[in-house]
Design a protein around this motif. Structure first.
Motif, PDB file in Angstrom:
ATOM      1  N   ALA A  43       0.832  -1.209   0.000  1.00 52.44           N
ATOM      2  CA  ALA A  43       0.000   0.000   0.000  1.00 52.44           C
ATOM      3  C   ALA A  43       0.862   1.252   0.000  1.00 52.44           C
ATOM      4  CB  ALA A  43      -0.929  -0.010   1.214  1.00 52.44           C
ATOM      5  N   LEU A  44       1.981   1.211   0.729  1.00 51.74           N
ATOM      6  CA  LEU A  44       2.890   2.360   0.742  1.00 51.74           C
ATOM      7  C   LEU A  44       3.478   2.607  -0.642  1.00 51.74           C
ATOM      8  CD1 LEU A  44       4.648   4.516   2.185  1.00 51.74           C
ATOM      9  CD2 LEU A  44       6.314   2.689   2.613  1.00 51.74           C
ATOM     10  N   ILE A  45       3.973   1.557  -1.262  1.00 53.12           N
ATOM     11  CA  ILE A  45       4.572   1.704  -2.598  1.00 53.12           C
ATOM     12  C   ILE A  45       3.532   2.199  -3.604  1.00 53.12           C
ATOM     13  CG2 ILE A  45       5.639   0.448  -4.498  1.00 53.12           C
ATOM     14  CD1 ILE A  45       7.463   1.011  -2.063  1.00 53.12           C
ATOM     15  N   GLN A  46       2.313   1.669  -3.509  1.00 55.60           N
ATOM     16  CA  GLN A  46       1.256   2.112  -4.422  1.00 55.60           C
ATOM     17  C   GLN A  46       0.919   3.579  -4.186  1.00 55.60           C
ATOM     18  OE1 GLN A  46      -0.004   0.175  -7.004  1.00 55.60           O
ATOM     19  NE2 GLN A  46      -0.700   2.232  -7.600  1.00 55.60           N
ATOM     20  N   ALA A  47       0.917   4.015  -2.923  1.00 53.83           N
ATOM     21  CA  ALA A  47       0.620   5.412  -2.626  1.00 53.83           C
ATOM     22  C   ALA A  47       1.683   6.333  -3.215  1.00 53.83           C
ATOM     23  CB  ALA A  47       0.515   5.615  -1.118  1.00 53.83           C
ATOM     24  N   VAL A  48       2.943   5.904  -3.162  1.00 56.55           N
ATOM     25  CA  VAL A  48       4.014   6.699  -3.773  1.00 56.55           C
ATOM     26  C   VAL A  48       3.796   6.806  -5.283  1.00 56.55           C
ATOM     27  CG1 VAL A  48       6.494   6.818  -4.233  1.00 56.55           C
ATOM     28  CG2 VAL A  48       5.677   6.133  -1.957  1.00 56.55           C
ATOM     29  N   LYS A  49       3.457   5.693  -5.910  1.00 57.16           N
ATOM     30  CA  LYS A  49       3.216   5.692  -7.353  1.00 57.16           C
ATOM     31  C   LYS A  49       1.985   6.526  -7.700  1.00 57.16           C
ATOM     32  CE  LYS A  49       5.301   1.151  -8.195  1.00 57.16           C
ATOM     33  NZ  LYS A  49       5.047  -0.265  -8.619  1.00 57.16           N
ATOM     34  N   ASP A  50       0.923   6.424  -6.883  1.00 59.08           N
ATOM     35  CA  ASP A  50      -0.290   7.207  -7.132  1.00 59.08           C
ATOM     36  C   ASP A  50      -0.025   8.697  -7.030  1.00 59.08           C
ATOM     37  OD1 ASP A  50      -1.704   4.876  -7.491  1.00 59.08           O
ATOM     38  OD2 ASP A  50      -2.642   4.899  -5.501  1.00 59.08           O
ATOM     39  N   ALA A  51       1.001   9.063  -6.269  1.00 56.67           N
ATOM     40  CA  ALA A  51       1.378  10.477  -6.156  1.00 56.67           C
ATOM     41  C   ALA A  51       2.214  10.937  -7.345  1.00 56.67           C
ATOM     42  CB  ALA A  51       2.151  10.705  -4.864  1.00 56.67           C
ATOM     43  N   GLY A  52       2.460  10.018  -8.286  1.00 56.95           N
ATOM     44  CA  GLY A  52       3.230  10.368  -9.470  1.00 56.95           C
ATOM     45  C   GLY A  52       4.730  10.280  -9.269  1.00 56.95           C
ATOM     46  N   GLU A  53       5.158   9.583  -8.219  1.00 56.72           N
ATOM     47  CA  GLU A  53       6.575   9.481  -7.908  1.00 56.72           C
ATOM     48  C   GLU A  53       7.040   8.039  -8.032  1.00 56.72           C
ATOM     49  OE1 GLU A  53       8.200  12.207  -7.572  1.00 56.72           O
ATOM     50  OE2 GLU A  53       6.425  13.492  -7.463  1.00 56.72           O
ATOM     51  N   ALA A  54       8.342   7.871  -8.200  1.00 57.91           N
ATOM     52  CA  ALA A  54       8.935   6.539  -8.309  1.00 57.91           C
ATOM     53  C   ALA A  54       9.541   6.144  -6.969  1.00 57.91           C
ATOM     54  CB  ALA A  54      10.012   6.523  -9.390  1.00 57.91           C
ATOM     55  N   PRO A  55       9.157   5.001  -6.414  1.00 54.45           N
ATOM     56  CA  PRO A  55       9.763   4.574  -5.146  1.00 54.45           C
ATOM     57  C   PRO A  55      11.289   4.531  -5.195  1.00 54.45           C
ATOM     58  CG  PRO A  55       7.845   3.236  -5.648  1.00 54.45           C
ATOM     59  CD  PRO A  55       8.084   4.089  -6.858  1.00 54.45           C
ATOM     60  N   SER A  56      11.847   4.239  -6.360  1.00 52.24           N
ATOM     61  CA  SER A  56      13.303   4.176  -6.480  1.00 52.24           C
ATOM     62  C   SER A  56      13.961   5.532  -6.292  1.00 52.24           C
ATOM     63  CB  SER A  56      13.694   3.612  -7.849  1.00 52.24           C
ATOM     64  OG  SER A  56      13.176   4.409  -8.895  1.00 52.24           O
ATOM     65  N   ASP A  57      13.179   6.617  -6.322  1.00 50.71           N
ATOM     66  CA  ASP A  57      13.722   7.962  -6.122  1.00 50.71           C
ATOM     67  C   ASP A  57      13.827   8.344  -4.649  1.00 50.71           C
ATOM     68  OD1 ASP A  57      14.068   8.436  -8.815  1.00 50.71           O
ATOM     69  OD2 ASP A  57      12.150   9.474  -9.071  1.00 50.71           O
ATOM     70  N   ILE A  58      13.403   7.451  -3.743  1.00 51.41           N
ATOM     71  CA  ILE A  58      13.522   7.741  -2.309  1.00 51.41           C
ATOM     72  C   ILE A  58      14.997   7.647  -1.913  1.00 51.41           C
ATOM     73  CG2 ILE A  58      12.931   6.976   0.031  1.00 51.41           C
ATOM     74  CD1 ILE A  58      10.268   5.944  -1.134  1.00 51.41           C
ATOM     75  N   LYS A  59      15.558   8.763  -1.498  1.00 49.10           N
ATOM     76  CA  LYS A  59      16.977   8.841  -1.148  1.00 49.10           C
ATOM     77  C   LYS A  59      17.212   8.898   0.359  1.00 49.10           C
ATOM     78  CE  LYS A  59      17.829   9.065  -5.526  1.00 49.10           C
ATOM     79  NZ  LYS A  59      18.265   7.833  -6.234  1.00 49.10           N
ATOM     80  N   ARG A  60      16.176   9.275   1.107  1.00 52.66           N
ATOM     81  CA  ARG A  60      16.303   9.400   2.558  1.00 52.66           C
ATOM     82  C   ARG A  60      15.009   8.940   3.214  1.00 52.66           C
ATOM     83  NH1 ARG A  60      18.639  13.531  -0.068  1.00 52.66           N
ATOM     84  NH2 ARG A  60      16.546  14.319  -0.539  1.00 52.66           N
ATOM     85  N   ILE A  61      15.115   8.325   4.383  1.00 48.71           N
ATOM     86  CA  ILE A  61      13.954   7.908   5.153  1.00 48.71           C
ATOM     87  C   ILE A  61      14.123   8.443   6.569  1.00 48.71           C
ATOM     88  CG2 ILE A  61      12.584   5.980   6.006  1.00 48.71           C
ATOM     89  CD1 ILE A  61      13.753   4.319   3.652  1.00 48.71           C
ATOM     90  N   ILE A  62      13.194   9.299   6.987  1.00 52.14           N
ATOM     91  CA  ILE A  62      13.204   9.852   8.340  1.00 52.14           C
ATOM     92  C   ILE A  62      12.140   9.137   9.159  1.00 52.14           C
ATOM     93  CG2 ILE A  62      12.758  11.915   9.737  1.00 52.14           C
ATOM     94  CD1 ILE A  62      13.832  13.601   7.450  1.00 52.14           C
ATOM     95  N   LEU A  63      12.522   8.655  10.328  1.00 51.35           N
ATOM     96  CA  LEU A  63      11.577   8.021  11.255  1.00 51.35           C
ATOM     97  C   LEU A  63      11.313   9.006  12.387  1.00 51.35           C
ATOM     98  CD1 LEU A  63      11.168   5.329   9.929  1.00 51.35           C
ATOM     99  CD2 LEU A  63      13.652   5.656  10.076  1.00 51.35           C
ATOM    100  N   THR A  64      10.045   9.416  12.542  1.00 54.36           N
ATOM    101  CA  THR A  64       9.746  10.397  13.584  1.00 54.36           C
ATOM    102  C   THR A  64       9.781   9.784  14.971  1.00 54.36           C
ATOM    103  OG1 THR A  64       7.340  10.047  13.433  1.00 54.36           O
ATOM    104  CG2 THR A  64       8.318  11.784  12.039  1.00 54.36           C
ATOM    105  N   HIS A  65       9.576   8.461  15.073  1.00 55.27           N
ATOM    106  CA  HIS A  65       9.696   7.778  16.347  1.00 55.27           C
ATOM    107  C   HIS A  65       9.556   6.269  16.136  1.00 55.27           C
ATOM    108  CE1 HIS A  65       5.352   8.543  15.966  1.00 55.27           C
ATOM    109  NE2 HIS A  65       5.106   7.607  16.867  1.00 55.27           N
ATOM    110  N   GLN A  66       9.626   5.525  17.221  1.00 56.92           N
ATOM    111  CA  GLN A  66       9.793   4.076  17.170  1.00 56.92           C
ATOM    112  C   GLN A  66       8.524   3.270  16.958  1.00 56.92           C
ATOM    113  OE1 GLN A  66       9.860   2.105  21.291  1.00 56.92           O
ATOM    114  NE2 GLN A  66      10.932   4.029  21.691  1.00 56.92           N
ATOM    115  N   ASP A  67       7.335   3.841  17.056  1.00 60.11           N
ATOM    116  CA  ASP A  67       6.113   3.044  17.018  1.00 60.11           C
ATOM    117  C   ASP A  67       6.011   2.258  15.704  1.00 60.11           C
ATOM    118  OD1 ASP A  67       5.445   3.895  19.522  1.00 60.11           O
ATOM    119  OD2 ASP A  67       3.902   5.302  18.867  1.00 60.11           O
ATOM    120  N   THR A  68       5.447   1.069  15.801  1.00 60.43           N
ATOM    121  CA  THR A  68       5.461   0.132  14.677  1.00 60.43           C
ATOM    122  C   THR A  68       4.736   0.664  13.452  1.00 60.43           C
ATOM    123  OG1 THR A  68       5.287  -1.562  16.391  1.00 60.43           O
ATOM    124  CG2 THR A  68       5.187  -2.297  14.120  1.00 60.43           C
TER     125      THR A  68
END
Length: 237
Positions: A43-68
């Motif tokens: 669902a996450l990957i599809q949401a990125v694609k639906d936004a017109g973006e390519a998942p392979s273009d993700i260069k950074r991932i920020i985690l705001t906190h530890q919750d699952t």
């Protein structure tokens, strides 16, 4: 949904509700803020694609906190995007890299889940231990991503919880420090906030910021300032 210049709010179903990871767009690629629950990868990957973006273009991932529901897809993303940088606050880093147990999903709580879900959780926890190095984010750090952002450490919901403030757009990415409930802005959820006095005290860090809109991980976009709510929640502190 575009919520500002170079800012895209994603929408991913989670049970009867939704969560809202964020993409920041820059010339060198995308920054993903939070990742959804570990069974939401497709669902996450599809949401990125639906936004017109390519998942392979993700260069950074920020985690705001530890919750699952925020870090659940981190191991899968790290496998698919081995060159993407990983970032979080040191207050939650030992949990996110698997060296310490989770604050809320304790072994006792996991043991109460259906057996199949227990196995999924245990597999997820083992995968966290295989992550590469994670860069620390500190209160007051500034980065150019998304037109410029500031890290604001807002502990209470978890020790390392952070908000992100984009001053050019007067936009607050509140993670779980604020929520939108029935169209209204609300404070942290009591049931998921082990140290509510500290979480409310953390709101004082936001009280002088010029904010025109707030994107909450739970509830989505709130158009308007949070200052009246912050004042009412913190006036007894």
């Amino acid at each position: 949904m575009n919520i500002g210049h170079n800012v895209i709010a994603l929408t991913i179903p989670l049970g009867p509700s939704e969560v809202h990871p964020v993409l920041l767009k820059d010339e060198d690629g995308l920054t993903l803020i939070d990742t959804g629950m570990f069974d939401q990868y497709d669902a996450l990957i599809q949401a990125v694609k639906d936004a017109g973006e390519a998942p392979s273009d993700i260069k950074r991932i920020i985690l705001t906190h530890q919750d699952t529901d925020h870090i659940g897809n981190l191991p899968a993303l790290a496998r698919e995007l081995p060159d993407a940088g990983l970032f979080t606050h040191p207050g939650d880093l030992p949990v996110i890299n698997g060296s310490q147990p989770m604050l809320k999903m304790t072994p006792e709580r996991i043991a109460q889940l259906p057996e199949a879900r227990q196995e999924e959780f245990q597999q997820f926890l083992e995968q966290l231990k295989q992550l590469k190095d994670i860069t620390e984010l500190h209160d007051g750090d500034h980065f150019p991503w998304g037109g410029g952002l500031e890290i604001i450490h807002t502990p209470g919901h978890t020790p390392g919880h952070i908000c992100l403030y984009l001053p050019e757009q007067e936009l607050l990415l509140a993670a779980d420090e604020l929520r939108v409930v029935d169209g209204n802005l609300a404070g942290p959820w009591d049931a998921a906030t082990p140290d509510m006095p500290l979480a409310l005290s953390s709101l004082l860090k936001l009280k002088d910021l010029p904010i025109r809109s707030v994107l909450c991980y739970h509830g989505g976009l709130y158009e308007g300032s949070p200052q009246t709510l912050i004042k009412s929640l913190t006036e007894a502190l």
